[in-house]
Design an enzyme around this catalytic site. Structure first.
Site, PDB file in Angstrom:
ATOM      1  N   GLU A 218      -9.370  11.914  94.072  1.00 22.88           N
ATOM      2  CA  GLU A 218      -8.759  12.987  94.258  1.00 22.88           C
ATOM      3  C   GLU A 218      -7.339  13.140  93.726  1.00 22.88           C
ATOM      4  O   GLU A 218      -6.392  13.414  94.338  1.00 22.88           O
ATOM      5  CB  GLU A 218      -8.711  13.473  95.972  1.00 22.88           C
ATOM      6  CG  GLU A 218      -9.805  13.806  96.518  1.00 22.88           C
ATOM      7  CD  GLU A 218      -9.686  14.564  97.395  1.00 22.88           C
ATOM      8  OE1 GLU A 218      -9.457  15.844  97.635  1.00 22.88           O
ATOM      9  OE2 GLU A 218      -9.649  14.077  98.816  1.00 22.88           O
TER      10      GLU A 218
ATOM     11  N   TYR B 118     -15.521   8.983  93.765  1.00 22.14           N
ATOM     12  CA  TYR B 118     -15.245   9.883  95.008  1.00 22.14           C
ATOM     13  C   TYR B 118     -16.556  10.552  95.305  1.00 22.14           C
ATOM     14  O   TYR B 118     -17.020  11.546  94.916  1.00 22.14           O
ATOM     15  CB  TYR B 118     -14.191  10.860  94.431  1.00 22.14           C
ATOM     16  CG  TYR B 118     -13.732  11.904  95.558  1.00 22.14           C
ATOM     17  CD1 TYR B 118     -13.576  11.364  96.992  1.00 22.14           C
ATOM     18  CD2 TYR B 118     -13.529  13.133  95.174  1.00 22.14           C
ATOM     19  CE1 TYR B 118     -13.363  12.514  97.777  1.00 22.14           C
ATOM     20  CE2 TYR B 118     -13.199  14.327  96.197  1.00 22.14           C
ATOM     21  CZ  TYR B 118     -13.268  13.943  97.501  1.00 22.14           C
ATOM     22  OH  TYR B 118     -12.745  14.841  98.409  1.00 22.14           O
TER      23      TYR B 118
ATOM     24  N   ASP C 207     -13.429   6.317  97.717  1.00 24.12           N
ATOM     25  CA  ASP C 207     -13.799   7.026  98.840  1.00 24.12           C
ATOM     26  C   ASP C 207     -15.299   7.387  99.134  1.00 24.12           C
ATOM     27  O   ASP C 207     -15.735   8.275  98.223  1.00 24.12           O
ATOM     28  CB  ASP C 207     -12.879   8.414  98.803  1.00 24.12           C
ATOM     29  CG  ASP C 207     -13.078   9.146  99.994  1.00 24.12           C
ATOM     30  OD1 ASP C 207     -14.048   9.081 100.957  1.00 24.12           O
ATOM     31  OD2 ASP C 207     -12.373  10.105 100.168  1.00 24.12           O
TER      32      ASP C 207
ATOM     33  N   ASN D  79     -16.829   8.283 101.433  1.00 23.75           N
ATOM     34  CA  ASN D  79     -17.182   9.319 102.722  1.00 23.75           C
ATOM     35  C   ASN D  79     -18.373   8.923 103.378  1.00 23.75           C
ATOM     36  O   ASN D  79     -19.067   9.684 104.056  1.00 23.75           O
ATOM     37  CB  ASN D  79     -17.483  10.669 101.975  1.00 23.75           C
ATOM     38  CG  ASN D  79     -16.256  11.451 102.080  1.00 23.75           C
ATOM     39  OD1 ASN D  79     -15.343  11.785 102.899  1.00 23.75           O
ATOM     40  ND2 ASN D  79     -15.830  12.211 100.602  1.00 23.75           N
TER      41      ASN D  79
ATOM     42  N   ASP E  14      -4.075  11.707 103.304  1.00 26.49           N
ATOM     43  CA  ASP E  14      -4.743  11.311 104.482  1.00 26.49           C
ATOM     44  C   ASP E  14      -5.394  10.093 104.374  1.00 26.49           C
ATOM     45  O   ASP E  14      -6.056   9.557 105.369  1.00 26.49           O
ATOM     46  CB  ASP E  14      -5.847  12.409 104.877  1.00 26.49           C
ATOM     47  CG  ASP E  14      -6.633  12.975 103.758  1.00 26.49           C
ATOM     48  OD1 ASP E  14      -6.091  12.502 102.606  1.00 26.49           O
ATOM     49  OD2 ASP E  14      -7.408  13.940 103.900  1.00 26.49           O
TER      50      ASP E  14
END
Length: 257
Positions: A34, A105, A146, A148, A246
């Site tokens: 990101e 990502y 990431d 997720n 975050d």
DNA sequence: ATGGTTGCTTAGCAA
């Protein structure tokens, strides 16, 4: 060799934190997600001055991945090979110090059953196909990013609240198991078998303040590399203070041969 | 308490 991964949620918004983290921790490899910027606006000069080579697969506003490395990077690959369906910058790979490093990502998926979730599943299918073709058993590879996906109940501070979400559900746990079955080891998971280690806390729900975290950022290493992992962790301190990402940086140390 | 925050880009989307 210190390898780290960090979803910075905009490299421009996080540049000062990134710069401090690089100089204080001196990772040999840092995978970013990101970065949210096109290559032409990426802060190449400043990162090179900090002593790192950079490879970027950028995108405006959303996504964008990069690899920073002290060593030279070769065989750079941006996006899946012969990638017809994906116009989003979510995958970059390069060879560093003899190791294939992959910075990814994975799509978030929004809500189970949504178009975004279908895209997440298709994307994970492409990732598995890439890994199958990478002949993991024949060389060192490390998949960082990431994902997720929170793989285990111990990776979710409040599993009852998150069960059935796009980050934590049986299908996603199965996807994670399939990734490991391709010949990868979960370095952070092995280091902390009892869980309780998180890498992401939602801004909206004040996740960090309420202790509501999930471990969705991962460093997956091929078996031969994983046995040389001497330590691993999450830099939770980096989630504190003014305007953090975050996500916190996740790292793994490997014995160099 | 069904909210709350952040970033990019500029009012709406994504996370």
């Amino acid at each position: 060799m210190l390898v780290a991964t960090w979803n910075v949620n905009s490299i421009r918004a996080r540049y000062e934190r990134l710069s401090r983290w690089l100089s204080s921790h001196q990772p040999d490899v840092l995978c970013l997600q990101e970065v949210k910027v096109e290559e032409k606006a990426f802060p190449f000069e400043a990162i090179r001055e900090a002593g790192y080579n950079v490879e970027v697969f950028g995108q405006r506003t959303y996504n964008g991945v990069a690899i920073l490395a002290k060593g030279e990077m070769t065989e750079v690959q941006k996006g899946f090979p012969k990638d017809a369906f994906d116009d989003q910058a979510r995958f970059i790979a390069a060879k560093v110090n003899g190791v294939r490093v992959v910075s990814i990502y994975v799509p978030n998926g929004k809500v189970v059953g949504s178009e975004s979730y279908e895209y997440k599943l298709r994307w994970l299918f492409q990732l598995k196909r890439f890994l199958e073709e990478s002949e993991i058993s024949s060389g060192d590879i490390i998949v960082c990013g990431d994902l997720n996906i929170a793989p285990n109940p111990g990776d979710v501070a409040r599993p009852q609240q998150w069960e059935g979400s796009v980050l934590y559900n049986p299908e996603m746990r199965s996807e994670f198991t399939e990734l490991l079955a391709l010949g990868l080891a979960d370095t952070i998971g092995k280091r902390f078998p009892d869980g309780g280690i998180y890498s992401w806390w939602d801004y909206q729900q004040l996740g960090f303040q309420l202790g509501n975290g999930l471990r969705i950022d991962h460093i997956l290493a091929s078996r031969g590399l994983a046995v040389r992992c001497t330590d691993a962790g999450v830099d939770r301190e980096e989630r504190k203070g003014k305007l953090p990402s975050d996500h916190a940086p996740v790292w793994a140390m490997f014995e160099t041969t």
